[in-house]
Design a protein around this motif. Structure first.
Motif, PDB file in Angstrom:
ATOM      1  N   ILE A 168       0.837  -1.206   0.000  1.00 27.38           N
ATOM      2  CA  ILE A 168       0.000   0.000   0.000  1.00 27.38           C
ATOM      3  C   ILE A 168       0.869   1.252   0.000  1.00 27.38           C
ATOM      4  CG2 ILE A 168      -1.593   1.378   1.410  1.00 27.38           C
ATOM      5  CD1 ILE A 168      -2.911  -1.272   2.260  1.00 27.38           C
ATOM      6  N   VAL A 169       1.894   1.268   0.849  1.00 24.45           N
ATOM      7  CA  VAL A 169       2.783   2.431   0.922  1.00 24.45           C
ATOM      8  C   VAL A 169       3.495   2.640  -0.406  1.00 24.45           C
ATOM      9  CG1 VAL A 169       4.803   3.422   2.062  1.00 24.45           C
ATOM     10  CG2 VAL A 169       3.110   2.156   3.409  1.00 24.45           C
ATOM     11  N   GLN A 170       4.051   1.583  -0.958  1.00 25.09           N
ATOM     12  CA  GLN A 170       4.790   1.700  -2.214  1.00 25.09           C
ATOM     13  C   GLN A 170       3.881   2.112  -3.367  1.00 25.09           C
ATOM     14  OE1 GLN A 170       7.069  -1.987  -2.725  1.00 25.09           O
ATOM     15  NE2 GLN A 170       7.483  -1.949  -0.525  1.00 25.09           N
ATOM     16  N   ASP A 171       2.688   1.548  -3.412  1.00 25.16           N
ATOM     17  CA  ASP A 171       1.752   1.907  -4.482  1.00 25.16           C
ATOM     18  C   ASP A 171       1.369   3.381  -4.401  1.00 25.16           C
ATOM     19  OD1 ASP A 171       1.813  -0.658  -5.428  1.00 25.16           O
ATOM     20  OD2 ASP A 171      -0.142  -1.237  -4.640  1.00 25.16           O
ATOM     21  N   ARG A 172       1.166   3.885  -3.178  1.00 25.22           N
ATOM     22  CA  ARG A 172       0.811   5.298  -3.039  1.00 25.22           C
ATOM     23  C   ARG A 172       1.967   6.191  -3.463  1.00 25.22           C
ATOM     24  NH1 ARG A 172      -1.718   7.817   2.457  1.00 25.22           N
ATOM     25  NH2 ARG A 172      -3.159   6.066   2.088  1.00 25.22           N
ATOM     26  N   PHE A 173       3.175   5.852  -3.051  1.00 22.65           N
ATOM     27  CA  PHE A 173       4.334   6.666  -3.425  1.00 22.65           C
ATOM     28  C   PHE A 173       4.574   6.613  -4.929  1.00 22.65           C
ATOM     29  CE2 PHE A 173       5.153   7.392   0.937  1.00 22.65           C
ATOM     30  CZ  PHE A 173       6.100   8.407   1.024  1.00 22.65           C
ATOM     31  N   ARG A 174       4.419   5.441  -5.526  1.00 20.40           N
ATOM     32  CA  ARG A 174       4.607   5.337  -6.978  1.00 20.40           C
ATOM     33  C   ARG A 174       3.534   6.140  -7.721  1.00 20.40           C
ATOM     34  NH1 ARG A 174       5.879   0.493  -7.374  1.00 20.40           N
ATOM     35  NH2 ARG A 174       7.982   0.682  -8.283  1.00 20.40           N
ATOM     36  N   ARG A 175       2.298   6.030  -7.305  1.00 19.21           N
ATOM     37  CA  ARG A 175       1.202   6.770  -7.949  1.00 19.21           C
ATOM     38  C   ARG A 175       1.454   8.270  -7.879  1.00 19.21           C
ATOM     39  NH1 ARG A 175      -3.744   6.650  -4.365  1.00 19.21           N
ATOM     40  NH2 ARG A 175      -2.678   8.468  -3.505  1.00 19.21           N
ATOM     41  N   GLN A 176       1.816   8.762  -6.699  1.00 20.06           N
ATOM     42  CA  GLN A 176       2.014  10.197  -6.545  1.00 20.06           C
ATOM     43  C   GLN A 176       3.293  10.681  -7.229  1.00 20.06           C
ATOM     44  OE1 GLN A 176      -1.239  10.320  -5.779  1.00 20.06           O
ATOM     45  NE2 GLN A 176      -0.678  12.263  -4.802  1.00 20.06           N
ATOM     46  N   LEU A 177       4.285   9.827  -7.325  1.00 19.55           N
ATOM     47  CA  LEU A 177       5.484  10.178  -8.078  1.00 19.55           C
ATOM     48  C   LEU A 177       5.128  10.446  -9.533  1.00 19.55           C
ATOM     49  CD1 LEU A 177       8.597  10.372  -8.449  1.00 19.55           C
ATOM     50  CD2 LEU A 177       8.591   7.889  -8.813  1.00 19.55           C
ATOM     51  N   HIS A 178       4.357   9.558 -10.117  1.00 16.37           N
ATOM     52  CA  HIS A 178       3.996   9.698 -11.530  1.00 16.37           C
ATOM     53  C   HIS A 178       2.989  10.827 -11.746  1.00 16.37           C
ATOM     54  CE1 HIS A 178       5.843   6.118 -13.513  1.00 16.37           C
ATOM     55  NE2 HIS A 178       5.931   5.716 -12.258  1.00 16.37           N
ATOM     56  N   GLU A 179       1.954  10.891 -10.892  1.00 15.96           N
ATOM     57  CA  GLU A 179       0.862  11.833 -11.131  1.00 15.96           C
ATOM     58  C   GLU A 179       1.157  13.243 -10.618  1.00 15.96           C
ATOM     59  OE1 GLU A 179      -2.739  10.205  -9.565  1.00 15.96           O
ATOM     60  OE2 GLU A 179      -2.659   8.410 -10.834  1.00 15.96           O
ATOM     61  N   GLN A 180       1.904  13.368  -9.550  1.00 14.89           N
ATOM     62  CA  GLN A 180       2.176  14.673  -8.948  1.00 14.89           C
ATOM     63  C   GLN A 180       3.659  15.044  -8.985  1.00 14.89           C
ATOM     64  OE1 GLN A 180      -0.158  16.738  -7.851  1.00 14.89           O
ATOM     65  NE2 GLN A 180      -1.898  15.350  -8.030  1.00 14.89           N
TER      66      GLN A 180
END
Length: 240
Positions: A168-180
């Motif tokens: 969950i932590v890694q998925d959130r960080f990866r998502r926000q890295l790409h999107e934000q």
């Protein structure tokens, strides 16, 4: 060569990922171990505690790494908690991602910008980072500091959250890295003379290669930069 990477949190949630990233990038003959702190429940969670009562344990862990034969230690947080104090306490090199990234950029004559997750209070983080950079004599190398939003509506903070998994932590960080993170990096390049960017959280370690081609700057992975700085420090002090 043995390098100890210290997760400055009280659980092992990030240890397998850190081992995977560091082993992939370690030079031949380099063994990397990853450890975490022994902290009370109120300081435990998947993110650095906002109350820095972990400092003594962090320094003690660096001392223990030296006693157990490590040639260098890395403090695995991009605000470099207790770095200067730890460097004074031992004879082996102690590396912080913030100091390593700023030194790498300065060594290439590049102005660096820094992107941090906004999981912690951004003003506190910015002041802590700028204070450390002044102490390192590297504040002039940093042109910009900005923050990446880490939540979408309905998501809880990760600080002290013992319900989340590593995935969950890694998925959130990866998502926000790409999107934000990518738009924030591009905006930073438009604002001023930034030529290199540190993605300022070790949870982003190993992910920066996914976005580097989208950003017209030298993109610094905090884990990879710290690892190679540690290797270099050991080699230049062991000339035999």
């Amino acid at each position: 060569m043995k390098i100890t990477f210290i997760e400055p949190i009280g659980i092992d949630i990030h240890v397998p990922r850190a081992v995977s990233v560091l082993e992939k990038h370690a030079s031949s003959g380099v063994f990397v171990e990853v450890v975490h702190l022994d902290l009370p429940p109120e300081l435990t969670g998947p993110m650095l505690s906002p109350v820095p009562l972990y400092m003594n344990e962090l320094i003690a862990t660096v001392l223990r790494a030296e006693e157990e034969g490590a040639d260098a230690a890395i403090i695995g947080c991009c605000s470099d908690p207790a770095l200067i104090e730890a460097q004074r306490a031992v004879k082996i090199p102690v590396i912080g991602p913030l100091q390593a990234a700023a030194a790498l950029a300065a060594g290439r004559g590049l102005n660096i910008g820094m992107l941090f997750p906004d999981e912690h209070d951004w003003k506190t983080t910015a002041n802590w980072v700028r204070g450390n950079l002044r102490a390192y004599g590297l504040s002039d190398a940093v042109s910009d500091i900005a923050f990446v939003p880490m939540h979408v509506e309905g998501e809880d903070s990760l600080i002290g959250n013992m319900e989340v998994t590593a995935e969950i932590v890694q998925d959130r960080f990866r998502r926000q890295l790409h999107e934000q993170g990518v738009p924030a990096a591009r905006a930073m390049l438009e604002r001023g003379p930034v030529e290199a960017i540190l993605f300022g959280c070790t949870i982003w370690g190993g992910m920066i290669r996914e976005v580097a081609h989208l950003i017209d700057a030298v993109c610094i992975d905090p884990m990879v930069a710290s690892l190679h700085m540690a290797e270099a420090q050991v080699r230049i002090t062991n000339l035999t």
